[in-house]
Motif scaffolding. Sequence first.
Motif, PDB file in Angstrom:
ATOM      1  N   GLY A 100      51.548  55.386  43.635  1.00  0.00           N
ATOM      2  CA  GLY A 100      50.813  54.183  43.969  1.00  0.00           C
ATOM      3  C   GLY A 100      50.476  53.432  42.699  1.00  0.00           C
ATOM      4  O   GLY A 100      50.838  53.848  41.593  1.00  0.00           O
ATOM      5  N   PRO A 101      49.776  52.315  42.796  1.00  0.00           N
ATOM      6  CA  PRO A 101      49.390  51.574  41.587  1.00  0.00           C
ATOM      7  C   PRO A 101      48.370  52.373  40.783  1.00  0.00           C
ATOM      8  O   PRO A 101      47.438  52.965  41.345  1.00  0.00           O
ATOM      9  CB  PRO A 101      48.778  50.286  42.155  1.00  0.00           C
ATOM     10  CG  PRO A 101      48.310  50.651  43.529  1.00  0.00           C
ATOM     11  CD  PRO A 101      49.278  51.683  44.037  1.00  0.00           C
ATOM     12  N   ASP A 102      48.557  52.405  39.463  1.00  0.00           N
ATOM     13  CA  ASP A 102      47.631  53.142  38.613  1.00  0.00           C
ATOM     14  C   ASP A 102      46.208  52.625  38.780  1.00  0.00           C
ATOM     15  O   ASP A 102      45.976  51.420  38.994  1.00  0.00           O
ATOM     16  CB  ASP A 102      48.023  53.004  37.140  1.00  0.00           C
ATOM     17  CG  ASP A 102      49.302  53.746  36.798  1.00  0.00           C
ATOM     18  OD1 ASP A 102      49.777  54.537  37.648  1.00  0.00           O
ATOM     19  OD2 ASP A 102      49.820  53.531  35.695  1.00  0.00           O
ATOM     20  N   TYR A 146      40.378  49.567  46.217  1.00  0.00           N
ATOM     21  CA  TYR A 146      41.784  49.633  46.612  1.00  0.00           C
ATOM     22  C   TYR A 146      41.957  48.981  47.969  1.00  0.00           C
ATOM     23  O   TYR A 146      41.193  49.246  48.918  1.00  0.00           O
ATOM     24  CB  TYR A 146      42.240  51.089  46.673  1.00  0.00           C
ATOM     25  CG  TYR A 146      43.648  51.273  47.218  1.00  0.00           C
ATOM     26  CD1 TYR A 146      44.752  50.901  46.467  1.00  0.00           C
ATOM     27  CD2 TYR A 146      43.853  51.822  48.481  1.00  0.00           C
ATOM     28  CE1 TYR A 146      46.042  51.077  46.962  1.00  0.00           C
ATOM     29  CE2 TYR A 146      45.136  51.999  48.980  1.00  0.00           C
ATOM     30  CZ  TYR A 146      46.221  51.628  48.223  1.00  0.00           C
ATOM     31  OH  TYR A 146      47.487  51.794  48.713  1.00  0.00           O
ATOM     32  N   ASN A 196      48.323  47.382  48.816  1.00  0.00           N
ATOM     33  CA  ASN A 196      48.612  48.461  47.860  1.00  0.00           C
ATOM     34  C   ASN A 196      48.271  48.022  46.438  1.00  0.00           C
ATOM     35  O   ASN A 196      49.081  48.140  45.516  1.00  0.00           O
ATOM     36  CB  ASN A 196      50.072  48.888  47.956  1.00  0.00           C
ATOM     37  CG  ASN A 196      50.354  50.182  47.192  1.00  0.00           C
ATOM     38  OD1 ASN A 196      49.493  51.041  47.077  1.00  0.00           O
ATOM     39  ND2 ASN A 196      51.560  50.304  46.666  1.00  0.00           N
ATOM     40  N   ARG A 197      47.038  47.536  46.242  1.00  0.00           N
ATOM     41  CA  ARG A 197      46.646  47.095  44.911  1.00  0.00           C
ATOM     42  C   ARG A 197      45.167  47.396  44.682  1.00  0.00           C
ATOM     43  O   ARG A 197      44.381  47.514  45.620  1.00  0.00           O
ATOM     44  CB  ARG A 197      46.928  45.607  44.708  1.00  0.00           C
ATOM     45  CG  ARG A 197      46.156  44.689  45.651  1.00  0.00           C
ATOM     46  CD  ARG A 197      46.579  43.230  45.487  1.00  0.00           C
ATOM     47  NE  ARG A 197      46.273  42.721  44.175  1.00  0.00           N
ATOM     48  CZ  ARG A 197      45.123  42.100  43.870  1.00  0.00           C
ATOM     49  NH1 ARG A 197      44.192  41.916  44.797  1.00  0.00           N
ATOM     50  NH2 ARG A 197      44.913  41.648  42.652  1.00  0.00           N
ATOM     51  N   TRP A 198      44.831  47.522  43.400  1.00  0.00           N
ATOM     52  CA  TRP A 198      43.450  47.734  42.969  1.00  0.00           C
ATOM     53  C   TRP A 198      42.865  46.431  42.437  1.00  0.00           C
ATOM     54  O   TRP A 198      43.577  45.616  41.846  1.00  0.00           O
ATOM     55  CB  TRP A 198      43.384  48.765  41.841  1.00  0.00           C
ATOM     56  CG  TRP A 198      43.715  50.165  42.245  1.00  0.00           C
ATOM     57  CD1 TRP A 198      44.920  50.785  42.129  1.00  0.00           C
ATOM     58  CD2 TRP A 198      42.818  51.129  42.811  1.00  0.00           C
ATOM     59  NE1 TRP A 198      44.841  52.078  42.589  1.00  0.00           N
ATOM     60  CE2 TRP A 198      43.558  52.321  43.006  1.00  0.00           C
ATOM     61  CE3 TRP A 198      41.473  51.119  43.160  1.00  0.00           C
ATOM     62  CZ2 TRP A 198      42.997  53.478  43.543  1.00  0.00           C
ATOM     63  CZ3 TRP A 198      40.901  52.263  43.691  1.00  0.00           C
ATOM     64  CH2 TRP A 198      41.655  53.425  43.883  1.00  0.00           C
TER      65      TRP A 198
END
Length: 746
Positions: free
Chosen positions: A552-554, A593, A598-600
């Motif tokens: 997933g995104p860091d 999140y 699918n992003r922070w």
Amino acid sequence: MQKESPDCAPAVTPGQVYNLGVWYQSTVPVSITTFRHTASGWTYWGDLGKVPAAGAWQEAKASTPVVPDGTDKIVFGLSISATGQLTTDDYSLYATNAGTPLPATNELVVNGNLAAGNPLPDCFITGGWGTKSLTQGLNTDVPATAPAGSRSYALTVSAYASGDAKLLQAETPACAPAVKAGSKYNLSVNYKSTAAKNSITIFSHTASGWGYWTDLAPVAASDTWAVAAGTTPAIPAGVDAISFGLSISANGTLLTTNYSVQEAAAPPQVGTPAQVGSWEVLNAPMPLRGIHSTLLSDGRLLLIAGSGNEGSAFAAGTFKASIWDPNAGTFTPVPVPYDMFCAGHLTLADGKVLIGGGTAAYPTTGAGPTTFKGSKASYYFDPKDNSFHQISDMAGAHWYPTMTKLGNGDVWSAGGLNEQADGTVLTEMFQASTLKWLPSGSVPQTWSFWGTYPHMYLLEDGRMFYAGAHTFGNGLPGTGASLYDWRKAQMWDVPGLRQKDLRDQAGSVLLGPAQDQKVMIVGGGNTQTNTTAINLVDIIDLKQANPTYVPGPDLPGPGKGYVNLLNLPDRTVLAADGAQHNRSDNVLTAALYQPASNRWTSIAADPVGRNYHSSAILLPDGRVAILGSNPLDNSFDLRISVYSPPYLFNGTRPTIAAAPSSATYGQQITFQATGTIKAAQLMSPMSATHQTDTNARLVDLPMTANGGTVSASIPSNPNLLPPGPYMLTVVDSNNIPSIAKWVWIS
């Protein structure tokens, strides 16, 4: 090969030659193939030769031609063009100029793994002072995880009288890490040492030249490869470069490798409360070390310390618990019958709180944390009389056990240390109808050690998923994550989890809604090696026929363990608090999140730095309470932080009225609500410790809204929604959730 994108394709410099390597196994000969990028785009550059079939791992190596003018990036790989099988791993690319590896873009140390140069590694010098005998030289002993070609440097001191010796970066513009005034830098180095005295020593450069700056931290002897790490103070004005090493100041041998200097990430920019939320640190401190936290079905919180990680309190039999009322701001003490420190706990179907295991003995003087001994004791807490009530002992002792509630209301438990301070392989089952723990012979046994506080989730088909997160040390053998059918005592490895041995003190969560059957694991470190924590995020879709973790995104900012991770009622996920190393180097960052995108998004951070023994609890009004922190000096932060997410500042909240107080599986319930409602859900009351609450879940209620009337369907599958109290909330078209109403599911 590497992806042909700016972030992934290796950057190259015209006029240079590059050495590339790929480790491989192949049943047929294969070619080393390259492509290059110019302003016109990507084109084939050429094959650099063939390598033979190889049944055992070996490295395919070649040198590129001189990089032509106009070329700024290349990619390469091994190409297979015949019937057969090719497996590749460990791709590397180094500039041949001066023989020194190019550092990563965020890495300031050149040749950090000492791969190039003889008799001293390129870009390194030795230093020291005082009276002693010293022998030194390169060594092939390196950590098992070191890249191919790595070496270490050995310093052996004898006849010690005074001074020290060290290997550090050469104090030249090409080698010494350049730094910026006001910034902080994370330093780390792998080491082994038989010496009683070692320390991270830093030198700094100004217009006047080089000079000693500071010793960052003492480092204990270690007969196995470990990590010495720390963060510098803010770089003083006038300092433009630093150099560091691990110094040895006693008789013995010190080996070092894998030197690293990276700038510590600056705190994220903050916005308005409507963008990033808002934090409040409450004035009233906790009257105890709140290590275990459970939201009760009346909105109060049960806080348990037991002995609270204080040996003197254990010896005196002074065990504490308290009821915190967030609305009244009061704490009510509760008598504690035994040491519940590091027990397992959860909310039963009738709203009582089950407590099992805990501490039977503290470690002897000088011993490590894994010499705590587990307890068999078990009690339940009844919110109706604010008291603990004794029930049958567990079949075996457990210190750091996990408890997971099943679809029938019974409780599975395993993990932790037994009465001999060994990892227990015993699986336990609590029968809710009789309030008794079953004998071990009545419980399906794998006779496997699940670790300490293993993150174990109940799935919709009744099996469980071990997410790979835990406390203390390395992950489990194999892939580090498992599907587990407790009814048949069968286990299967699940692939894809990255850095499984750096998931100690990681956060994990069953992403909402639970019907999606997705689990996310965030960050983590390693208490035993004290390796710098990671910011990797992996997500698994357990509805797939062959589920596997995918990246997933860091997590934004530096890596960290001790991550408090939980679902919010707007179906985002909060990740807050944490630290880079074992109970030290707090990271003041937080993020939200968004599963849909699918992003922070970085948000305002908890003003209080928190690591070990912190926990986070979602409150019925949609705020989050975060409690505790127990750093390496064994102090304890008694402040409570309360986070108000952005949805509390973005408009009028919807409301719920006339909701039923109870419902059954498959039932359709009706209630009144204000606002334009787009979703309804049930959220379990959290019961958290050590960044672990595997029973927390957000369950979607399929619904229709007609005017102010909402009709919602309770799922018929109790594995999705184990029996007990839940918080009912609705979410409007602006993603603003209501204050919760309590509904009991049976």
